[in-house]
Design a protein around this motif. Sequence first.
Motif, PDB file in Angstrom:
ATOM      1  N   UNK A 131      -9.765 -19.067 -19.974  1.00 19.66           N
ATOM      2  CA  UNK A 131     -10.409 -18.483 -21.147  1.00 19.66           C
ATOM      3  C   UNK A 131     -11.859 -18.936 -21.290  1.00 19.66           C
ATOM      4  N   UNK A 132     -12.136 -20.211 -20.990  1.00 18.76           N
ATOM      5  CA  UNK A 132     -13.491 -20.749 -21.147  1.00 18.76           C
ATOM      6  C   UNK A 132     -14.035 -21.198 -19.794  1.00 18.76           C
ATOM      7  N   UNK A 181     -11.214 -27.253 -20.179  1.00 16.08           N
ATOM      8  CA  UNK A 181      -9.878 -27.640 -19.691  1.00 16.08           C
ATOM      9  C   UNK A 181      -9.744 -29.149 -19.607  1.00 16.08           C
ATOM     10  N   UNK A 182     -10.736 -29.827 -19.043  1.00 20.65           N
ATOM     11  CA  UNK A 182     -10.677 -31.280 -18.903  1.00 20.65           C
ATOM     12  C   UNK A 182     -10.685 -31.948 -20.274  1.00 20.65           C
ATOM     13  N   UNK A 183     -11.523 -31.444 -21.198  1.00 21.44           N
ATOM     14  CA  UNK A 183     -11.566 -32.018 -22.551  1.00 21.44           C
ATOM     15  C   UNK A 183     -10.205 -31.892 -23.236  1.00 21.44           C
ATOM     16  N   UNK A 229     -12.274 -13.372 -29.466  1.00 22.87           N
ATOM     17  CA  UNK A 229     -12.788 -13.067 -28.126  1.00 22.87           C
ATOM     18  C   UNK A 229     -14.243 -13.462 -27.916  1.00 22.87           C
ATOM     19  N   UNK A 230     -15.016 -13.527 -28.988  1.00 22.52           N
ATOM     20  CA  UNK A 230     -16.438 -13.836 -28.812  1.00 22.52           C
ATOM     21  C   UNK A 230     -16.709 -15.345 -28.736  1.00 22.52           C
ATOM     22  N   UNK A 231     -15.699 -16.200 -28.913  1.00 22.99           N
ATOM     23  CA  UNK A 231     -15.892 -17.649 -28.794  1.00 22.99           C
ATOM     24  C   UNK A 231     -16.228 -18.009 -27.344  1.00 22.99           C
TER      25      UNK A 231
END
Length: 593
Positions: A115-116, A121-123, A413-415
């Motif tokens: 998604x990002x 993911x690591x955070x 979705x805009x994040x």
Amino acid sequence: MHFSAVDYVIFAVLLVASAGIGLYYAFSGGRQRTTQEFLLADRSMSCLPVSLSLLATFQSAVAILGAPSEIYANGTQYWFLGCSYFLGLLIPAHIFIPVFYRLRLTSAYQYLELRFNKTVRICGTVTFIFQMVMYCAVNVIFHTLSAVTGFDLWGAVLAMGLVCTLYTTLGGLKAVIWTDVFQTVVMFAGQLAVIVVGAHQAGGISEVWRRAQNGSRIAGLDLNPDPLERHTFWTLGVGGIFLMLALYGVNQAQVQRYLSSRTEKEAIMSCYVVFPCQQIVLTLGCLMGLVMFARYGEDSPLDKGYVSSNDQMVLYFVMDVLQDLPGLPGLFVACLFSGALSTISSAFNSLATVTMEDLIKPHFPAMTETRATLLSKGLGEHRLAVSHCAALSIFGMVGGPLLGLFCLGMFFPWANSVGAVSGLLAGLVMAFWVGIGSFVSRFPAAVPSTTAPDVGNLTTVASFVKAKTRPTGLNALYSLSYMWYSAHNSTTVVVVGLIVSLLTGPMKEKDVTPGTVYPILGNLLFFLPERYKEKLCCVTPLEDKPRAIDAQHYRMAQKESNGVLCLAEDNEGEDGEQKETKGETQAVQETTL
């Protein structure tokens, strides 16, 4: 009041049975030779064992001891927490599970990279590891056992550590789930034995209820909307929803169980099955607290000096009620150890999963399947040394920001990734600010004696202190009910994340990986014209089958072994085909744009 030989035998049977389940699955089936089987039970589990494992995962020994103590001290208002279970399980069943299951993940935090990006993911992974290590605070239970039952402290620690490590490391998730099923039955049996015997000694359940009513322990519906009140219908029934979402929606220990189900339908059904089970557990805890009050009334063992802290109350009550019935105290302690074992084993397995899938595999993509499986088992053993610390309240403080992070990605979705990291950091800062501030504010500065009324009894002094004005400013924030922590912290993540995303350039719909956004805004804003929905990125539905994804994400999916991050439908899909590549099974969905 100490354990008899029969009690020790029953306790030993629990440990031997738990270890036996692990050994059985270590030498049957695929023998845990692949990460798919070790971490996801080969995606072969049915609804019932998954649902009971979901129940046992966070039905810890702390909860078994804590709920009756809460009812004994403050009455049955806590029972209204059950009102939050409905939406707290319905939302994960129909929103979170479809998204996670159709992406064919192993770790929930792989979703954050889809998604990002990898940083988010690591955070998320590091935050989860910190959360679960802090949550495993079973050392409190060991000290309680030692003080009340005469149980050897280090013997208890060693026995639990060895057995839990054994069946978790050898049997994988399948052993953890089936051991949870066995331990859930033991938990129910132990609580029922205490309630039945205690109610009988008090003169029956009707007499228990009468004494509780006379002692003002039967609470009505408190509709006070003040969020500073510790327990009201709103704090428990509404604030509890966010706590349940953090537990059953995005926590890796639970998501891993959903993903181990044979089909998406069975994963959803497991949420429905666990709902009545949760109500039964809550009711048993409340009944035990009422039976305790019927026996002791206002003269608690703590006031008389028989125990030194609240967490010893329930065990003292059990030893007092069951002292003439050899074996039953051992059954209840086995019940406590079942709660602790289920929590620790789930933590071991989920921590091994996220460490392997999110922190190791991305940096060693060429790692063989055999080596990855052995390393996953080794990670389970290593966690034993660092899991006995901190306190239960840390879960609400850290689970809230993680819930907010997943909601930010799934519903907006805009994040973008900058907003996600900023929101997570803001949520964690807010969580520890409020949590530590709340702890410190419990020790106010000494009040001069001239401010207190000149009275001769402590009851009037307590009434005077309680009648002080409502906290304001930062003191009001520090006085926030702990049941609102998850809602408060997750909202902080979403609000800060959206603001930062809009300031740094929101994501466009074409840049969002298909299948990672649930179209909740599109459903809520159905009345808007299509052109406005397009501007808000609210037009992409969550499809029944995943669409084709861009080349970058496809390459990332290919690198994940064992079908871990393969964006494909489950084995019910008619147009999926299986490919064997370097000993790794990957499902590839034939789809078109």
